[in-house]
Design an enzyme around this catalytic site. Structure first.
Site, PDB file in Angstrom:
ATOM      1  N   ASN A  37     -36.112   1.748  43.676  1.00 35.47           N
ATOM      2  CA  ASN A  37     -35.286   2.505  42.733  1.00 35.47           C
ATOM      3  C   ASN A  37     -34.731   1.602  41.639  1.00 35.47           C
ATOM      4  OD1 ASN A  37     -35.779   4.613  44.459  1.00 35.47           O
ATOM      5  ND2 ASN A  37     -33.798   4.460  45.507  1.00 35.47           N
ATOM      6  N   VAL A  38     -34.523   2.211  40.501  1.00 36.78           N
ATOM      7  CA  VAL A  38     -34.024   1.448  39.352  1.00 36.78           C
ATOM      8  C   VAL A  38     -32.553   1.791  39.090  1.00 36.78           C
ATOM      9  CG1 VAL A  38     -36.295   1.073  38.327  1.00 36.78           C
ATOM     10  CG2 VAL A  38     -35.084   3.182  37.810  1.00 36.78           C
ATOM     11  N   ASP A  39     -31.952   2.608  39.994  1.00 34.83           N
ATOM     12  CA  ASP A  39     -30.514   2.878  39.866  1.00 34.83           C
ATOM     13  C   ASP A  39     -29.743   1.761  40.563  1.00 34.83           C
ATOM     14  OD1 ASP A  39     -31.199   5.262  42.400  1.00 34.83           O
ATOM     15  OD2 ASP A  39     -29.964   3.490  42.720  1.00 34.83           O
TER      16      ASP A  39
ATOM     17  N   HIS B 103     -38.953  -2.745  41.247  1.00 32.35           N
ATOM     18  CA  HIS B 103     -39.469  -2.040  40.068  1.00 32.35           C
ATOM     19  C   HIS B 103     -38.521  -2.145  38.873  1.00 32.35           C
ATOM     20  CE1 HIS B 103     -42.063   0.687  42.890  1.00 32.35           C
ATOM     21  NE2 HIS B 103     -42.583  -0.502  42.697  1.00 32.35           N
TER      22      HIS B 103
ATOM     23  N   CYS C 209     -36.082  -8.255  26.245  1.00 35.03           N
ATOM     24  CA  CYS C 209     -36.523  -8.460  24.858  1.00 35.03           C
ATOM     25  C   CYS C 209     -37.939  -9.039  24.858  1.00 35.03           C
ATOM     26  CB  CYS C 209     -35.574  -9.425  24.139  1.00 35.03           C
ATOM     27  SG  CYS C 209     -36.141  -9.758  22.446  1.00 35.03           S
TER      28      CYS C 209
ATOM     29  N   CYS D 213     -31.758 -12.726  20.038  1.00 34.81           N
ATOM     30  CA  CYS D 213     -32.634 -13.267  18.962  1.00 34.81           C
ATOM     31  C   CYS D 213     -32.655 -12.374  17.730  1.00 34.81           C
ATOM     32  CB  CYS D 213     -34.063 -13.475  19.484  1.00 34.81           C
ATOM     33  SG  CYS D 213     -34.973 -11.931  19.735  1.00 34.81           S
TER      34      CYS D 213
ATOM     35  N   GLY E 189     -36.781   7.192  52.469  1.00 32.87           N
ATOM     36  CA  GLY E 189     -36.836   8.020  51.266  1.00 32.87           C
ATOM     37  C   GLY E 189     -37.927   7.662  50.292  1.00 32.87           C
ATOM     38  N   THR E 190     -39.131   7.376  50.811  1.00 34.55           N
ATOM     39  CA  THR E 190     -40.232   7.104  49.896  1.00 34.55           C
ATOM     40  C   THR E 190     -41.488   7.835  50.355  1.00 34.55           C
ATOM     41  OG1 THR E 190     -41.551   5.367  48.820  1.00 34.55           O
ATOM     42  CG2 THR E 190     -40.834   4.935  51.081  1.00 34.55           C
TER      43      THR E 190
ATOM     44  N   LEU F 237     -37.231  12.624  54.455  1.00 32.92           N
ATOM     45  CA  LEU F 237     -36.970  14.070  54.556  1.00 32.92           C
ATOM     46  C   LEU F 237     -38.145  14.792  55.204  1.00 32.92           C
ATOM     47  CD1 LEU F 237     -34.938  16.297  53.742  1.00 32.92           C
ATOM     48  CD2 LEU F 237     -36.251  16.607  51.633  1.00 32.92           C
TER      49      LEU F 237
HETATM   50  C1  BV8 Z   1     -49.170  -3.528  40.785  1.00 32.76           C
HETATM   51  C2  BV8 Z   1     -40.611   2.311  37.661  1.00 32.76           C
HETATM   52  C3  BV8 Z   1     -50.463  -5.541  40.916  1.00 32.76           C
HETATM   53  C4  BV8 Z   1     -40.757   3.441  36.738  1.00 32.76           C
HETATM   54  C5  BV8 Z   1     -42.340   2.657  39.254  1.00 32.76           C
HETATM   55  C6  BV8 Z   1     -53.452  -0.596  45.432  1.00 32.76           C
HETATM   56  C7  BV8 Z   1     -52.870  -1.874  45.519  1.00 32.76           C
HETATM   57  C8  BV8 Z   1     -52.079  -2.368  44.495  1.00 32.76           C
HETATM   58  C9  BV8 Z   1     -51.835  -1.594  43.362  1.00 32.76           C
HETATM   59  C10 BV8 Z   1     -52.402  -0.330  43.274  1.00 32.76           C
HETATM   60  C11 BV8 Z   1     -53.201   0.162  44.290  1.00 32.76           C
HETATM   61  N1  BV8 Z   1     -53.620   1.403  43.917  1.00 32.76           N
HETATM   62  C12 BV8 Z   1     -53.092   1.704  42.712  1.00 32.76           C
HETATM   63  C13 BV8 Z   1     -52.375   0.669  42.288  1.00 32.76           C
HETATM   64  C14 BV8 Z   1     -51.674   0.621  41.012  1.00 32.76           C
HETATM   65  C15 BV8 Z   1     -50.278   1.229  41.032  1.00 32.76           C
HETATM   66  C16 BV8 Z   1     -50.104   2.360  42.008  1.00 32.76           C
HETATM   67  O1  BV8 Z   1     -49.635   2.169  43.121  1.00 32.76           O
HETATM   68  N2  BV8 Z   1     -50.445   3.557  41.553  1.00 32.76           N
HETATM   69  C17 BV8 Z   1     -50.255   4.748  42.369  1.00 32.76           C
HETATM   70  C18 BV8 Z   1     -49.879   5.926  41.467  1.00 32.76           C
HETATM   71  C19 BV8 Z   1     -51.549   4.997  43.129  1.00 32.76           C
HETATM   72  N3  BV8 Z   1     -49.292   0.206  41.324  1.00 32.76           N
HETATM   73  C20 BV8 Z   1     -48.841  -0.557  40.302  1.00 32.76           C
HETATM   74  O2  BV8 Z   1     -49.276  -0.483  39.162  1.00 32.76           O
HETATM   75  C21 BV8 Z   1     -47.762  -1.578  40.638  1.00 32.76           C
HETATM   76  N4  BV8 Z   1     -48.183  -2.867  40.162  1.00 32.76           N
HETATM   77  O3  BV8 Z   1     -49.795  -3.050  41.696  1.00 32.76           O
HETATM   78  O4  BV8 Z   1     -49.422  -4.799  40.244  1.00 32.76           O
HETATM   79  C22 BV8 Z   1     -49.820  -6.364  41.977  1.00 32.76           C
HETATM   80  C23 BV8 Z   1     -49.801  -5.899  43.289  1.00 32.76           C
HETATM   81  C24 BV8 Z   1     -49.218  -6.701  44.277  1.00 32.76           C
HETATM   82  C25 BV8 Z   1     -48.652  -7.935  43.957  1.00 32.76           C
HETATM   83  C26 BV8 Z   1     -48.685  -8.371  42.618  1.00 32.76           C
HETATM   84  C27 BV8 Z   1     -49.261  -7.592  41.637  1.00 32.76           C
HETATM   85  C28 BV8 Z   1     -46.461  -1.257  39.923  1.00 32.76           C
HETATM   86  C29 BV8 Z   1     -45.891   0.039  40.442  1.00 32.76           C
HETATM   87  C30 BV8 Z   1     -44.490   0.247  39.849  1.00 32.76           C
HETATM   88  C31 BV8 Z   1     -44.462   1.524  39.039  1.00 32.76           C
HETATM   89  N5  BV8 Z   1     -43.092   1.802  38.644  1.00 32.76           N
HETATM   90  N6  BV8 Z   1     -41.066   2.806  38.917  1.00 32.76           N
HETATM   91  C32 BV8 Z   1     -39.541   4.294  36.826  1.00 32.76           C
HETATM   92  O5  BV8 Z   1     -38.874   4.336  37.879  1.00 32.76           O
HETATM   93  O6  BV8 Z   1     -39.282   4.936  35.815  1.00 32.76           O
HETATM   94  S1  BV8 Z   1     -42.953   3.574  40.517  1.00 32.76           S
HETATM   95  C33 BV8 Z   1     -42.007   4.923  40.881  1.00 32.76           C
HETATM   96  O7  BV8 Z   1     -42.583   5.450  42.105  1.00 32.76           O
HETATM   97  C34 BV8 Z   1     -40.558   4.656  41.237  1.00 32.76           C
HETATM   98  O8  BV8 Z   1     -40.181   3.309  41.264  1.00 32.76           O
HETATM   99  C35 BV8 Z   1     -40.465   5.208  42.648  1.00 32.76           C
HETATM  100  O9  BV8 Z   1     -39.510   4.577  43.382  1.00 32.76           O
HETATM  101  C36 BV8 Z   1     -41.820   4.896  43.126  1.00 32.76           C
HETATM  102  C37 BV8 Z   1     -42.256   5.472  44.444  1.00 32.76           C
HETATM  103  O10 BV8 Z   1     -41.856   6.794  44.479  1.00 32.76           O
HETATM  104  P1  BV8 Z   1     -40.791   7.173  45.617  1.00 32.76           P
HETATM  105  O11 BV8 Z   1     -39.599   6.288  45.475  1.00 32.76           O
HETATM  106  O12 BV8 Z   1     -41.461   7.176  46.933  1.00 32.76           O
HETATM  107  O13 BV8 Z   1     -40.380   8.606  45.145  1.00 32.76           O
HETATM  108  P2  BV8 Z   1     -41.196   9.966  45.395  1.00 32.76           P
HETATM  109  O14 BV8 Z   1     -40.592  11.010  44.537  1.00 32.76           O
HETATM  110  O15 BV8 Z   1     -42.666   9.688  45.309  1.00 32.76           O
HETATM  111  O16 BV8 Z   1     -40.900  10.305  46.936  1.00 32.76           O
HETATM  112  C38 BV8 Z   1     -39.583  10.599  47.347  1.00 32.76           C
HETATM  113  C39 BV8 Z   1     -39.602  10.673  48.851  1.00 32.76           C
HETATM  114  O17 BV8 Z   1     -38.260  10.896  49.289  1.00 32.76           O
HETATM  115  C40 BV8 Z   1     -40.440  11.824  49.375  1.00 32.76           C
HETATM  116  O18 BV8 Z   1     -41.190  11.381  50.499  1.00 32.76           O
HETATM  117  C41 BV8 Z   1     -39.405  12.856  49.811  1.00 32.76           C
HETATM  118  O19 BV8 Z   1     -39.813  13.578  50.959  1.00 32.76           O
HETATM  119  C42 BV8 Z   1     -38.236  11.981  50.186  1.00 32.76           C
HETATM  120  N7  BV8 Z   1     -36.938  12.626  50.011  1.00 32.76           N
HETATM  121  C43 BV8 Z   1     -36.559  13.528  49.079  1.00 32.76           C
HETATM  122  N8  BV8 Z   1     -35.262  13.855  49.277  1.00 32.76           N
HETATM  123  C44 BV8 Z   1     -34.821  13.131  50.339  1.00 32.76           C
HETATM  124  C45 BV8 Z   1     -35.882  12.347  50.809  1.00 32.76           C
HETATM  125  N9  BV8 Z   1     -35.775  11.528  51.872  1.00 32.76           N
HETATM  126  C46 BV8 Z   1     -34.570  11.475  52.483  1.00 32.76           C
HETATM  127  N10 BV8 Z   1     -33.498  12.200  52.100  1.00 32.76           N
HETATM  128  C47 BV8 Z   1     -33.591  13.034  51.034  1.00 32.76           C
HETATM  129  N11 BV8 Z   1     -32.510  13.761  50.669  1.00 32.76           N
END
Ligand code: BV8
Length: 228
Positions: free
Chosen positions: A92-94, A109, A117, A139, A175-176, A202
């Site tokens: 999370n970014v909060d 993240h 910058c 800068c 929560g992910t 959840l």
């Molecule tokens: C990278 C910032 C290389 C933006 C975000 C395989 C291996 C490695 C990489 C990849 C791979 N396959 C694909 C990739 C590339 C990509 C990726 O994963 N793509 C996905 C779409 C397939 N990954 C990347 O590009 C990453 N970089 O891999 O670089 C590397 C690797 C390793 C080491 C060095 C270099 C960068 C990814 C970062 C992207 N930026 N956030 C922003 O926030 O604006 S990601 C974004 O998704 C958020 O950060 C968020 O946190 C994250 C994950 O989502 P969740 O947090 O899980 O949220 P979501 O809504 O999906 O789910 C919520 C969950 O909560 C649900 O399960 C729900 O049931 C539950 N819930 C709901 N309410 C509740 C609850 N649980 C409990 N209580 C509740 N009340």
């Protein structure tokens, strides 16, 4: 948790849902009909900087209106009383973990309340809007962007995270959805090291079957139960 000394806790958008912050992939998970993957990328920022900056301005403002919930507070209590190693790795970014009092937190993240910058490469605390491309205080260049890790960019703190994982006795995911890597892969690494794994979510996530144990329910209820 008697024989547990070192814990790594991964949190995602679900832990902040009960504070009123939208998750990404729930029914409300689209933003103005944009999928997160279409807005949170360097390509989107190059193609349409105003759209991306508007997206982050809206979320940066929103997080300053909400409060940590019982799940954040429970993890902060655990952090303060835990004598062993403990690391909260948040996607999370909060800043709700910190505002609840947690100290041992890393944002893999990036953070809403930080700007980066692109001209002088300095990162700095930032609470205001970026839409008008304000001058960098360091800068002077109009080159500030959200200090957020977008898709295709390298997450922060990876060395520290993997070091904590190899030394952990327990890995807890809260929560992910398990949709985004490398965070979604941590449970596999933990299992490969023979570490006990627990999911608090959840609903079933994409990785639920990889966990030793899984409790389903709202984080505000099940995280305090787990911590107590
Ligand atoms: C990278 C910032 C290389 C933006 C975000 C395989 C291996 C490695 C990489 C990849 C791979 N396959 C694909 C990739 C590339 C990509 C990726 O994963 N793509 C996905 C779409 C397939 N990954 C990347 O590009 C990453 N970089 O891999 O670089 C590397 C690797 C390793 C080491 C060095 C270099 C960068 C990814 C970062 C992207 N930026 N956030 C922003 O926030 O604006 S990601 C974004 O998704 C958020 O950060 C968020 O946190 C994250 C994950 O989502 P969740 O947090 O899980 O949220 P979501 O809504 O999906 O789910 C919520 C969950 O909560 C649900 O399960 C729900 O049931 C539950 N819930 C709901 N309410 C509740 C609850 N649980 C409990 N209580 C509740 N009340």
């Amino acid at each position: 948790m008697s024989n547990i000394r070192n814990i790594v806790i991964l949190t995602g958008a679900g832990i902040s849902a009960e504070s009123g912050i939208e998750t990404f992939r729930g029914e409300g998970g689209l933003w103005e009909n944009h999928r997160i993957e279409d807005v949170a990328t360097p390509e989107a920022f190059l193609r349409d900087p105003e759209l991306v900056l508007r997206f982050y301005d809206a979320r940066r403002a929103a997080i300053q209106q909400v409060e940590p919930n019982a799940a954040h507070r429970a993890l902060a209590r655990l952090d303060s009383k835990w004598n062993g190693d403990l690391l909260i790795v948040t996607q999370n970014v909060d800043d709700l973990h910190e505002r609840a009092g947690a100290k041992r937190v890393v944002h893999m993240h990036g953070e809403h309340l930080s700007a980066w910058c692109q001209a002088c490469d300095v990162r700095m605390p930032w609470r205001a809007s970026l839409i008008d491309r304000p001058a960098c205080p360091e800068c002077g260049a109009a080159a500030l962007r959200p200090d957020i890790v977008w898709f295709g960019e390298v997450p922060y703190h990876m060395e520290e995270i993997y070091a904590a994982l190899t030394g952990a006795d327990m890995f807890v995911s809260i929560g992910t959805s398990g949709a985004v890597y490398p965070a979604a892969g941590f449970v596999r690494e933990a299992s490969a090291y023979g570490i006990r794994t627990l999911e608090l979510n959840l609903e079933k996530s994409l990785g639920s079957q990889l966990f030793d144990e899984s409790h389903l329910g709202p984080a505000g209820t099940i995280v305090p139960q787990w911590v107590s």
